[in-house]
Design a protein around this motif. Structure first.
Motif, short mmCIF file in Angstrom:
data_model
loop_
_atom_site.label_atom_id
_atom_site.label_comp_id
_atom_site.label_asym_id
_atom_site.label_seq_id
_atom_site.Cartn_x
_atom_site.Cartn_y
_atom_site.Cartn_z
N MET A 3 0.81 -1.21 0.00
CA MET A 3 0.00 0.00 0.00
C MET A 3 0.84 1.26 0.00
O MET A 3 0.31 2.35 -0.09
CB MET A 3 -0.93 -0.02 1.22
N GLU A 4 2.17 1.12 0.13
CA GLU A 4 3.02 2.30 0.22
C GLU A 4 2.98 3.17 -1.04
O GLU A 4 3.33 4.36 -0.99
CB GLU A 4 4.48 1.86 0.47
N TYR A 5 2.55 2.60 -2.16
CA TYR A 5 2.53 3.37 -3.41
C TYR A 5 1.25 4.16 -3.59
O TYR A 5 1.14 4.96 -4.52
CB TYR A 5 2.73 2.42 -4.60
N TRP A 6 0.25 3.91 -2.73
CA TRP A 6 -1.01 4.62 -2.83
C TRP A 6 -0.94 5.89 -1.99
O TRP A 6 -1.24 5.88 -0.80
CB TRP A 6 -2.17 3.73 -2.37
N ASN A 7 -0.53 6.96 -2.60
CA ASN A 7 -0.47 8.25 -1.90
C ASN A 7 -0.55 9.36 -2.93
O ASN A 7 -0.33 9.14 -4.12
CB ASN A 7 0.82 8.36 -1.09
N GLY A 8 -0.87 10.55 -2.48
CA GLY A 8 -0.96 11.67 -3.40
C GLY A 8 -1.72 12.84 -2.82
O GLY A 8 -1.89 12.96 -1.61
N ARG A 9 -2.19 13.66 -3.71
CA ARG A 9 -2.85 14.91 -3.34
C ARG A 9 -4.16 14.66 -2.59
O ARG A 9 -4.90 13.74 -2.91
CB ARG A 9 -3.14 15.71 -4.61
N ILE A 10 -4.41 15.50 -1.60
CA ILE A 10 -5.66 15.46 -0.84
C ILE A 10 -6.29 16.84 -0.87
O ILE A 10 -5.65 17.83 -0.48
CB ILE A 10 -5.42 15.01 0.61
N ASP A 11 -7.53 16.91 -1.33
CA ASP A 11 -8.26 18.19 -1.39
C ASP A 11 -9.31 18.19 -0.28
O ASP A 11 -10.49 17.91 -0.50
CB ASP A 11 -8.93 18.36 -2.76
N GLU A 12 -8.89 18.52 0.93
CA GLU A 12 -9.78 18.43 2.08
C GLU A 12 -11.00 19.33 1.94
O GLU A 12 -12.10 18.99 2.37
CB GLU A 12 -9.01 18.80 3.35
N GLU A 13 -10.81 20.49 1.30
CA GLU A 13 -11.91 21.45 1.18
C GLU A 13 -13.03 20.95 0.28
O GLU A 13 -14.16 21.44 0.34
CB GLU A 13 -11.38 22.79 0.63
N GLU A 14 -12.73 19.96 -0.59
CA GLU A 14 -13.71 19.48 -1.56
C GLU A 14 -14.63 18.40 -0.99
O GLU A 14 -15.61 18.01 -1.62
CB GLU A 14 -12.99 18.92 -2.80
N GLY A 15 -14.29 17.86 0.18
CA GLY A 15 -15.15 16.86 0.80
C GLY A 15 -15.16 15.54 0.05
O GLY A 15 -14.22 15.19 -0.66
N GLU A 16 -16.28 14.82 0.17
CA GLU A 16 -16.41 13.47 -0.40
C GLU A 16 -16.26 13.47 -1.92
O GLU A 16 -15.74 12.51 -2.51
CB GLU A 16 -17.77 12.87 -0.01
N ASN A 17 -16.71 14.53 -2.58
CA ASN A 17 -16.63 14.58 -4.03
C ASN A 17 -15.25 14.95 -4.56
O ASN A 17 -15.04 14.99 -5.77
CB ASN A 17 -17.66 15.57 -4.59
N GLY A 18 -14.33 15.20 -3.66
CA GLY A 18 -12.97 15.52 -4.08
C GLY A 18 -11.97 14.41 -3.83
O GLY A 18 -10.76 14.62 -3.90
N LEU A 19 -12.49 13.21 -3.54
CA LEU A 19 -11.60 12.09 -3.21
C LEU A 19 -10.89 11.54 -4.45
O LEU A 19 -11.41 11.60 -5.56
CB LEU A 19 -12.39 10.97 -2.54
N ARG A 20 -9.72 10.98 -4.20
CA ARG A 20 -8.94 10.33 -5.25
C ARG A 20 -8.72 8.85 -4.87
O ARG A 20 -8.97 8.46 -3.73
CB ARG A 20 -7.61 11.06 -5.43
N TRP A 21 -8.26 8.08 -5.84
CA TRP A 21 -8.17 6.63 -5.65
C TRP A 21 -7.38 6.27 -4.39
O TRP A 21 -7.76 5.36 -3.67
CB TRP A 21 -7.55 5.97 -6.88
N HIS A 22 -6.29 6.97 -4.13
CA HIS A 22 -5.46 6.57 -3.00
C HIS A 22 -6.17 6.73 -1.66
O HIS A 22 -5.78 6.11 -0.67
CB HIS A 22 -4.14 7.35 -3.00
N GLN A 23 -7.24 7.52 -1.64
CA GLN A 23 -7.99 7.71 -0.40
C GLN A 23 -9.07 6.65 -0.19
O GLN A 23 -9.62 6.56 0.91
CB GLN A 23 -8.63 9.11 -0.39
N LYS A 24 -9.34 5.87 -1.22
CA LYS A 24 -10.40 4.88 -1.14
C LYS A 24 -9.93 3.43 -1.26
O LYS A 24 -10.63 2.51 -0.85
CB LYS A 24 -11.45 5.14 -2.24
N VAL A 25 -8.74 3.23 -1.84
CA VAL A 25 -8.29 1.86 -2.10
C VAL A 25 -8.08 1.10 -0.80
O VAL A 25 -7.66 1.66 0.22
CB VAL A 25 -6.98 1.88 -2.94
N GLN A 26 -8.41 -0.19 -0.83
CA GLN A 26 -8.25 -1.06 0.33
C GLN A 26 -7.40 -2.27 -0.05
O GLN A 26 -7.31 -2.65 -1.21
CB GLN A 26 -9.62 -1.56 0.82
N THR A 27 -6.79 -2.88 0.94
CA THR A 27 -6.10 -4.14 0.72
C THR A 27 -7.13 -5.23 0.45
O THR A 27 -8.15 -5.31 1.15
CB THR A 27 -5.26 -4.52 1.95
N TYR A 28 -6.88 -6.04 -0.54
CA TYR A 28 -7.82 -7.09 -0.91
C TYR A 28 -7.91 -8.14 0.21
O TYR A 28 -6.89 -8.65 0.69
CB TYR A 28 -7.38 -7.76 -2.21
#
Length: 304
Positions: A1-26
């Protein structure tokens, strides 16, 4: 999971999420999962440019920044080929895919060389022993080569051999075949195996309705389908083992992917040959990431 990281737009809320904020370990419960095949051995045996073994992790980093629309695949990690131990790595990859399919998960493979195709094809044949399997490869190369050892140029010939030995039909469609990237012996073998082909020049010039009809005709003959994309089919993609002289525009490949998924028969897919060693400004990573996102979106439509 160390490769899942990047920009976070906190002000945008749920609609501003990116893949690295949602991905889970299988964990066996998710409907869709990425699985990497970190392997260069097949490309090396095929005398190509190595570096694709680093592709899966580089693509995770690229996928991290994609915006979330719908569900995001889980991450099942990598099957790693150590040195030249290709045969063992392919077997382990096949077993991982079978485990995922048994748990109702749609696997999306990320390579690694196109030797991934033999392992993926075997997994689908084993998962559906009574079904007619169709293989669709978007690729300038037929990958039907005869060689003393398996490699990135042999997977579909190997699958054809397996089918002949087990008495199963071999159904194979190659989209985007280049006349100038395959020898006459490969075309002769394709004719002998009744391989269906649509040349790159045809895809670029004929009306899409003609292509769609030919894809639909092929899909109608299969119960389940394996879709594999060699990223060297993308026009202008520098980050591959063997860059295409012509290639296909990305929007045309995406249209083909959607047409194939409209059959509702695709059960496994992968994208092979991304080689970060030769990427420029992450152009190739962005192209391949977009394809993976398109596949993910189509899987969601099919199994929603």
């Amino acid at each position: 999971m160390e490769y899942w990281n990047g920009r976070i737009d906190e002000e945008e809320g749920e609609n501003g999420l990116r893949w690295h904020q949602k991905v889970q370990t299988y964990d066996g419960s998710q409907a869709v999962a990425l699985i990497g095949f970190a392997c260069d051995a097949g490309v090396a045996r095929n005398k190509g440019r190595t570096g694709a073994a680093q592709g899966p992790d580089a693509l995770r980093q690229s996928l991290s920044g994609l915006p979330v629309f719908g569900s995001v695949p889980a991450d099942a990690g990598n099957i790693v080929c150590h040195g030249d131990d290709l045969e063992n790595a392919r077997q382990r990859y096949t077993q991982s895919l079978l485990h995922m399919m048994v748990h109702g998960t749609f696997p999306i493979g990320i390579g690694g060389g196109h030797e991934i195709a033999y392992a993926s094809g075997r997994a689908l044949y084993q998962a559906y022993p009574q079904k007619t399997v169709g293989i669709i490869n978007i690729d300038p190369h037929l990958d039907l080569r005869i060689d003393s050892r398996p490699g990135s140029g042999t997977p579909f010939r190997e699958l054809a051999d397996d089918c002949a030995q087990s008495g199963r039909p071999f159904h194979y469609l190659c989209l985007g075949v280049s006349k100038f990237a395959n020898t006459q012996s490969l075309f002769n073998r394709a004719d002998k195996l009744n391989v269906r082909m649509i040349y790159d020049t045809e895809l670029l010039t004929q009306p899409w309705e003609t292509t769609a009809r030919r894809i639909d005709d092929f899909c109608a003959q299969a119960d389940v389908i394996y879709l594999t994309i060699d990223s060297d089919c993308i026009a202008g993609n520098p980050a591959v083992s063997a860059p295409a002289a012509l290639g296909l525009p990305l929007h045309l490949i995406e249209t083909a992917v959607r047409q194939i998924f409209s059959s509702q028969k695709v059960r496994i897919a992968d994208v092979a040959e991304y080689n970060p060693r030769y990427d420029r400004d992450a152009q190739g990573a962005r192209m391949v990431s977009r394809l993976i996102a398109t596949i993910t979106e189509e899987v969601g439509k099919t199994f929603s």
